[in-house]
Design a protein around this motif. Structure first.
Motif, PDB file in Angstrom:
ATOM      1  N   VAL A   1       0.848  -1.195   0.000  1.00  0.00           N
ATOM      2  CA  VAL A   1       0.000   0.000   0.000  1.00  0.00           C
ATOM      3  C   VAL A   1       0.880   1.240   0.000  1.00  0.00           C
ATOM      4  CG1 VAL A   1      -1.763   1.274   1.273  1.00  0.00           C
ATOM      5  CG2 VAL A   1      -1.841  -1.212   1.221  1.00  0.00           C
ATOM      6  N   SER A   2       0.516   2.213  -0.844  1.00  0.00           N
ATOM      7  CA  SER A   2       1.275   3.460  -0.882  1.00  0.00           C
ATOM      8  C   SER A   2       0.333   4.654  -0.698  1.00  0.00           C
ATOM      9  CB  SER A   2       2.025   3.593  -2.208  1.00  0.00           C
ATOM     10  OG  SER A   2       1.114   3.589  -3.285  1.00  0.00           O
ATOM     11  N   ILE A   3       0.901   5.787  -0.356  1.00  0.00           N
ATOM     12  CA  ILE A   3       0.132   7.014  -0.195  1.00  0.00           C
ATOM     13  C   ILE A   3      -0.051   7.638  -1.580  1.00  0.00           C
ATOM     14  CG2 ILE A   3       0.153   9.341   0.770  1.00  0.00           C
ATOM     15  CD1 ILE A   3       1.783   8.169   3.118  1.00  0.00           C
ATOM     16  N   THR A   4      -1.305   7.915  -1.937  1.00  0.00           N
ATOM     17  CA  THR A   4      -1.576   8.524  -3.245  1.00  0.00           C
ATOM     18  C   THR A   4      -1.742  10.039  -3.147  1.00  0.00           C
ATOM     19  OG1 THR A   4      -3.942   8.079  -3.022  1.00  0.00           O
ATOM     20  CG2 THR A   4      -2.617   6.421  -4.171  1.00  0.00           C
ATOM     21  N   SER A   5      -2.197  10.529  -1.994  1.00  0.00           N
ATOM     22  CA  SER A   5      -2.308  11.973  -1.778  1.00  0.00           C
ATOM     23  C   SER A   5      -2.411  12.248  -0.282  1.00  0.00           C
ATOM     24  CB  SER A   5      -3.513  12.566  -2.507  1.00  0.00           C
ATOM     25  OG  SER A   5      -4.716  12.073  -1.954  1.00  0.00           O
ATOM     26  N   SER A   6      -2.052  13.455   0.088  1.00  0.00           N
ATOM     27  CA  SER A   6      -2.135  13.873   1.493  1.00  0.00           C
ATOM     28  C   SER A   6      -2.571  15.328   1.551  1.00  0.00           C
ATOM     29  CB  SER A   6      -0.772  13.752   2.179  1.00  0.00           C
ATOM     30  OG  SER A   6      -0.379  12.415   2.280  1.00  0.00           O
ATOM     31  N   LYS A   7      -3.213  15.683   2.667  1.00  0.00           N
ATOM     32  CA  LYS A   7      -3.545  17.085   2.888  1.00  0.00           C
ATOM     33  C   LYS A   7      -3.507  17.377   4.385  1.00  0.00           C
ATOM     34  CE  LYS A   7      -8.611  16.801   2.959  1.00  0.00           C
ATOM     35  NZ  LYS A   7      -9.835  17.361   2.393  1.00  0.00           N
ATOM     36  N   VAL A   8      -3.100  18.586   4.701  1.00  0.00           N
ATOM     37  CA  VAL A   8      -3.082  19.042   6.085  1.00  0.00           C
ATOM     38  C   VAL A   8      -4.488  19.535   6.405  1.00  0.00           C
ATOM     39  CG1 VAL A   8      -2.163  20.752   7.694  1.00  0.00           C
ATOM     40  CG2 VAL A   8      -0.644  19.631   6.051  1.00  0.00           C
TER      41      VAL A   8
ATOM     42  N   LEU B   1      -4.882   6.305   0.532  1.00  0.00           N
ATOM     43  CA  LEU B   1      -3.998   5.176   0.249  1.00  0.00           C
ATOM     44  C   LEU B   1      -4.403   4.473  -1.038  1.00  0.00           C
ATOM     45  CD1 LEU B   1      -3.820   3.827   3.909  1.00  0.00           C
ATOM     46  CD2 LEU B   1      -2.295   5.464   2.781  1.00  0.00           C
ATOM     47  N   SER B   2      -3.446   3.780  -1.647  1.00  0.00           N
ATOM     48  CA  SER B   2      -3.650   3.155  -2.957  1.00  0.00           C
ATOM     49  C   SER B   2      -4.691   2.038  -2.952  1.00  0.00           C
ATOM     50  CB  SER B   2      -2.318   2.623  -3.498  1.00  0.00           C
ATOM     51  OG  SER B   2      -1.787   1.643  -2.618  1.00  0.00           O
ATOM     52  N   ASN B   3      -5.041   1.505  -1.787  1.00  0.00           N
ATOM     53  CA  ASN B   3      -6.042   0.437  -1.723  1.00  0.00           C
ATOM     54  C   ASN B   3      -7.458   0.982  -1.482  1.00  0.00           C
ATOM     55  OD1 ASN B   3      -5.961   1.163   0.962  1.00  0.00           O
ATOM     56  ND2 ASN B   3      -5.448  -0.874   1.732  1.00  0.00           N
ATOM     57  N   GLY B   4      -7.642   2.312  -1.544  1.00  0.00           N
ATOM     58  CA  GLY B   4      -8.962   2.915  -1.363  1.00  0.00           C
ATOM     59  C   GLY B   4      -9.270   3.327   0.058  1.00  0.00           C
ATOM     60  N   SER B   5      -8.428   2.972   0.994  1.00  0.00           N
ATOM     61  CA  SER B   5      -8.620   3.389   2.377  1.00  0.00           C
ATOM     62  C   SER B   5      -7.887   4.712   2.602  1.00  0.00           C
ATOM     63  CB  SER B   5      -8.110   2.314   3.345  1.00  0.00           C
ATOM     64  OG  SER B   5      -6.709   2.161   3.227  1.00  0.00           O
ATOM     65  N   ALA B   6      -7.940   5.209   3.825  1.00  0.00           N
ATOM     66  CA  ALA B   6      -7.250   6.451   4.178  1.00  0.00           C
ATOM     67  C   ALA B   6      -6.881   6.391   5.652  1.00  0.00           C
ATOM     68  CB  ALA B   6      -8.130   7.649   3.901  1.00  0.00           C
ATOM     69  N   CYS B   7      -5.978   7.263   6.048  1.00  0.00           N
ATOM     70  CA  CYS B   7      -5.629   7.366   7.462  1.00  0.00           C
ATOM     71  C   CYS B   7      -5.332   8.823   7.787  1.00  0.00           C
ATOM     72  CB  CYS B   7      -4.454   6.472   7.827  1.00  0.00           C
ATOM     73  SG  CYS B   7      -2.910   6.926   7.038  1.00  0.00           S
ATOM     74  N   ALA B   8      -5.534   9.153   9.050  1.00  0.00           N
ATOM     75  CA  ALA B   8      -5.222  10.486   9.545  1.00  0.00           C
ATOM     76  C   ALA B   8      -4.272  10.330  10.716  1.00  0.00           C
ATOM     77  CB  ALA B   8      -6.488  11.208   9.983  1.00  0.00           C
ATOM     78  N   VAL B   9      -3.294  11.213  10.798  1.00  0.00           N
ATOM     79  CA  VAL B   9      -2.364  11.203  11.920  1.00  0.00           C
ATOM     80  C   VAL B   9      -2.243  12.608  12.481  1.00  0.00           C
ATOM     81  CG1 VAL B   9      -0.999   9.200  11.201  1.00  0.00           C
ATOM     82  CG2 VAL B   9      -0.357  11.452  10.398  1.00  0.00           C
ATOM     83  N   LEU B  10      -2.159  12.682  13.806  1.00  0.00           N
ATOM     84  CA  LEU B  10      -1.878  13.937  14.486  1.00  0.00           C
ATOM     85  C   LEU B  10      -0.433  13.880  14.925  1.00  0.00           C
ATOM     86  CD1 LEU B  10      -2.738  16.656  15.689  1.00  0.00           C
ATOM     87  CD2 LEU B  10      -3.393  15.412  17.771  1.00  0.00           C
TER      88      LEU B  10
ATOM     89  N   VAL C   1      -2.070  10.615  17.503  1.00  0.00           N
ATOM     90  CA  VAL C   1      -3.372  10.030  17.174  1.00  0.00           C
ATOM     91  C   VAL C   1      -3.272   9.414  15.788  1.00  0.00           C
ATOM     92  CG1 VAL C   1      -5.817  10.526  16.718  1.00  0.00           C
ATOM     93  CG2 VAL C   1      -4.632  11.740  18.555  1.00  0.00           C
ATOM     94  N   TYR C   2      -3.872   8.227  15.620  1.00  0.00           N
ATOM     95  CA  TYR C   2      -3.942   7.568  14.317  1.00  0.00           C
ATOM     96  C   TYR C   2      -5.393   7.149  14.108  1.00  0.00           C
ATOM     97  CZ  TYR C   2      -3.294   4.117  10.621  1.00  0.00           C
ATOM     98  OH  TYR C   2      -3.394   3.416   9.442  1.00  0.00           O
ATOM     99  N   ILE C   3      -5.990   7.558  12.992  1.00  0.00           N
ATOM    100  CA  ILE C   3      -7.365   7.193  12.676  1.00  0.00           C
ATOM    101  C   ILE C   3      -7.362   6.522  11.306  1.00  0.00           C
ATOM    102  CG2 ILE C   3      -9.721   8.018  12.342  1.00  0.00           C
ATOM    103  CD1 ILE C   3      -8.871  10.549  13.939  1.00  0.00           C
ATOM    104  N   PHE C   4      -7.990   5.352  11.209  1.00  0.00           N
ATOM    105  CA  PHE C   4      -8.042   4.596   9.966  1.00  0.00           C
ATOM    106  C   PHE C   4      -9.444   4.699   9.376  1.00  0.00           C
ATOM    107  CE2 PHE C   4      -8.632   0.466   7.718  1.00  0.00           C
ATOM    108  CZ  PHE C   4      -7.711   0.690   6.705  1.00  0.00           C
ATOM    109  N   PHE C   5      -9.528   4.975   8.095  1.00  0.00           N
ATOM    110  CA  PHE C   5     -10.794   5.050   7.366  1.00  0.00           C
ATOM    111  C   PHE C   5     -10.776   3.931   6.316  1.00  0.00           C
ATOM    112  CE2 PHE C   5      -9.828   9.330   8.819  1.00  0.00           C
ATOM    113  CZ  PHE C   5     -11.032   9.761   9.367  1.00  0.00           C
ATOM    114  N   PRO C   6     -11.358   2.772   6.614  1.00  0.00           N
ATOM    115  CA  PRO C   6     -11.261   1.624   5.699  1.00  0.00           C
ATOM    116  C   PRO C   6     -11.887   1.860   4.330  1.00  0.00           C
ATOM    117  CG  PRO C   6     -12.778   1.147   7.500  1.00  0.00           C
ATOM    118  CD  PRO C   6     -12.137   2.459   7.805  1.00  0.00           C
ATOM    119  N   ASN C   7     -12.885   2.739   4.240  1.00  0.00           N
ATOM    120  CA  ASN C   7     -13.571   2.993   2.970  1.00  0.00           C
ATOM    121  C   ASN C   7     -13.210   4.336   2.360  1.00  0.00           C
ATOM    122  OD1 ASN C   7     -15.052   0.540   3.138  1.00  0.00           O
ATOM    123  ND2 ASN C   7     -16.350   1.509   4.656  1.00  0.00           N
ATOM    124  N   GLY C   8     -12.086   4.908   2.761  1.00  0.00           N
ATOM    125  CA  GLY C   8     -11.669   6.216   2.263  1.00  0.00           C
ATOM    126  C   GLY C   8     -12.069   7.314   3.224  1.00  0.00           C
ATOM    127  N   TYR C   9     -11.420   8.450   3.107  1.00  0.00           N
ATOM    128  CA  TYR C   9     -11.666   9.577   3.999  1.00  0.00           C
ATOM    129  C   TYR C   9     -13.060  10.147   3.780  1.00  0.00           C
ATOM    130  CZ  TYR C   9     -11.139  14.092   6.265  1.00  0.00           C
ATOM    131  OH  TYR C   9     -11.323  15.191   7.063  1.00  0.00           O
TER     132      TYR C   9
END
Length: 69
Positions: free
Chosen positions: A5-12, A27-36, A46-54
């Motif tokens: 899995v790779s990061i496809t885009s990020s935003k602050v 993320l490249s698999n369609g999910s997303a994550c947020a980190v503080l 803080v780490y938050i996982f979004f299995p279906n995308g942000y």
């Protein structure tokens, strides 16, 4: 994060000296994550996982005329 899995885009989402920097990565698999990230070393607080995308839930929303406060 899995190797395939790779990061496809990020935003602050926000950044303040008091709380740190919140970053959301799609993320490249369609999910997303947020980190503080906090402190001088930008440690993950803080780490938050979004299995279906942000879903936009962390985005700052403008105050509406119906707001209470």
């Amino acid at each position: 994060m899995p190797e395939e899995v790779s990061i496809t885009s990020s935003k602050v989402i926000y950044a303040t000296p008091e709380t740190g920097v919140m970053v959301v990565s799609e993320l490249s698999n369609g999910s997303a994550c947020a980190v503080l990230l906090t402190g001088e070393n930008k440690e993950v607080a803080v780490y938050i996982f979004f299995p279906n995308g942000y879903d936009g839930s962390l985005d700052l929303k403008p105050i509406t005329e119906n707001a209470v406060g």
